[in-house]
Design a protein around this motif. Structure first.
Motif, PDB file in Angstrom:
ATOM      1  N   LEU A  69       0.821  -1.211   0.000  1.00 45.75           N
ATOM      2  CA  LEU A  69       0.000   0.000   0.000  1.00 45.75           C
ATOM      3  C   LEU A  69       0.855   1.262   0.000  1.00 45.75           C
ATOM      4  O   LEU A  69       0.535   2.240  -0.677  1.00 45.75           O
ATOM      5  CB  LEU A  69      -0.952  -0.001   1.198  1.00 45.75           C
ATOM      6  N   LYS A  70       1.961   1.242   0.742  1.00 49.61           N
ATOM      7  CA  LYS A  70       2.864   2.399   0.752  1.00 49.61           C
ATOM      8  C   LYS A  70       3.469   2.621  -0.626  1.00 49.61           C
ATOM      9  O   LYS A  70       3.559   3.758  -1.101  1.00 49.61           O
ATOM     10  CB  LYS A  70       3.968   2.212   1.790  1.00 49.61           C
ATOM     11  N   LEU A  71       3.899   1.553  -1.285  1.00 50.15           N
ATOM     12  CA  LEU A  71       4.468   1.671  -2.629  1.00 50.15           C
ATOM     13  C   LEU A  71       3.426   2.194  -3.623  1.00 50.15           C
ATOM     14  O   LEU A  71       3.745   3.007  -4.489  1.00 50.15           O
ATOM     15  CB  LEU A  71       5.012   0.325  -3.104  1.00 50.15           C
ATOM     16  N   GLN A  72       2.191   1.730  -3.495  1.00 51.57           N
ATOM     17  CA  GLN A  72       1.126   2.215  -4.366  1.00 51.57           C
ATOM     18  C   GLN A  72       0.870   3.701  -4.141  1.00 51.57           C
ATOM     19  O   GLN A  72       0.649   4.446  -5.098  1.00 51.57           O
ATOM     20  CB  GLN A  72      -0.163   1.420  -4.133  1.00 51.57           C
ATOM     21  N   ARG A  76       1.275   6.585  -6.950  1.00 51.23           N
ATOM     22  CA  ARG A  76       0.194   7.523  -7.290  1.00 51.23           C
ATOM     23  C   ARG A  76       0.660   8.969  -7.151  1.00 51.23           C
ATOM     24  O   ARG A  76       0.324   9.821  -7.963  1.00 51.23           O
ATOM     25  CB  ARG A  76      -1.027   7.287  -6.403  1.00 51.23           C
ATOM     26  N   GLU A  77       1.447   9.234  -6.104  1.00 44.17           N
ATOM     27  CA  GLU A  77       1.957  10.592  -5.874  1.00 44.17           C
ATOM     28  C   GLU A  77       2.885  11.009  -7.010  1.00 44.17           C
ATOM     29  O   GLU A  77       2.805  12.130  -7.497  1.00 44.17           O
ATOM     30  CB  GLU A  77       2.689  10.635  -4.537  1.00 44.17           C
ATOM     31  N   LYS A  78       3.754  10.105  -7.453  1.00 45.52           N
ATOM     32  CA  LYS A  78       4.664  10.412  -8.558  1.00 45.52           C
ATOM     33  C   LYS A  78       3.891  10.662  -9.843  1.00 45.52           C
ATOM     34  O   LYS A  78       4.207  11.581 -10.593  1.00 45.52           O
ATOM     35  CB  LYS A  78       5.669   9.277  -8.756  1.00 45.52           C
ATOM     36  N   LYS A  79       2.867   9.838 -10.111  1.00 48.28           N
ATOM     37  CA  LYS A  79       2.060  10.021 -11.315  1.00 48.28           C
ATOM     38  C   LYS A  79       1.324  11.356 -11.270  1.00 48.28           C
ATOM     39  O   LYS A  79       1.221  12.054 -12.269  1.00 48.28           O
ATOM     40  CB  LYS A  79       1.063   8.876 -11.479  1.00 48.28           C
TER      41      LYS A  79
END
Length: 133
Positions: A69-72, A76-79
């Motif tokens: 979940l942290k990686l997701q 999402r933040e980078k996108k």
């Protein structure tokens, strides 16, 4: 022992869990029962040692779900940031498709000579054209 474990889990779910401020990562990632619901069920269905083993495995899986979940969230933040950056316009009025860098390095004909073509960060509205073309 199993009845005591179930009673302890009930107490945790009723009094502690609502105050801790977060949800079970395994439940969120897999849209399934929480770890404590699962472990409580294991204590009702299995013997004590089997339920303890299931609890260990479930907490390990929950830790992995938390990392996923942290990686997701980071992805999402980078996108989102990349999407915001791609809305910048270059100095000569051409919208850069994949980045905020100027598409044309020569901006001498620009109506706004104070703009530095190497670091354009103008708001990209559909009608914006810094060179007037």
């Amino acid at each position: 022992m199993n009845k005591i474990a179930v009673a302890l889990i009930d107490g945790y779910q009723q009094y502690i869990s609502p105050r801790k401020g977060f949800s079970c990562a395994h439940r969120i990632l897999y849209n399934d029962e929480s770890c404590y619901q699962y472990i409580k069920r294991m204590f009702m269905e299995q013997d004590f040692s089997g339920a303890i083993q299931a609890a260990r495995q479930r907490f390990k899986a929950c830790k992995e779900a938390n990392q996923t979940l942290k990686l997701q969230a980071v992805s999402r933040e980078k996108k989102s940031k990349k999407k915001q950056d791609s809305k910048l316009i270059n100095c000569c009025g051409d919208v850069a498709e994949e980045s905020c860098e100027c598409a044309l390095p020569d901006c001498n004909n620009c109506d706004f000579p104070e703009l530095d073509c190497g670091s354009c960060e103008l708001d990209c509205s559909p009608n914006f054209d810094c060179c007037g073309s």
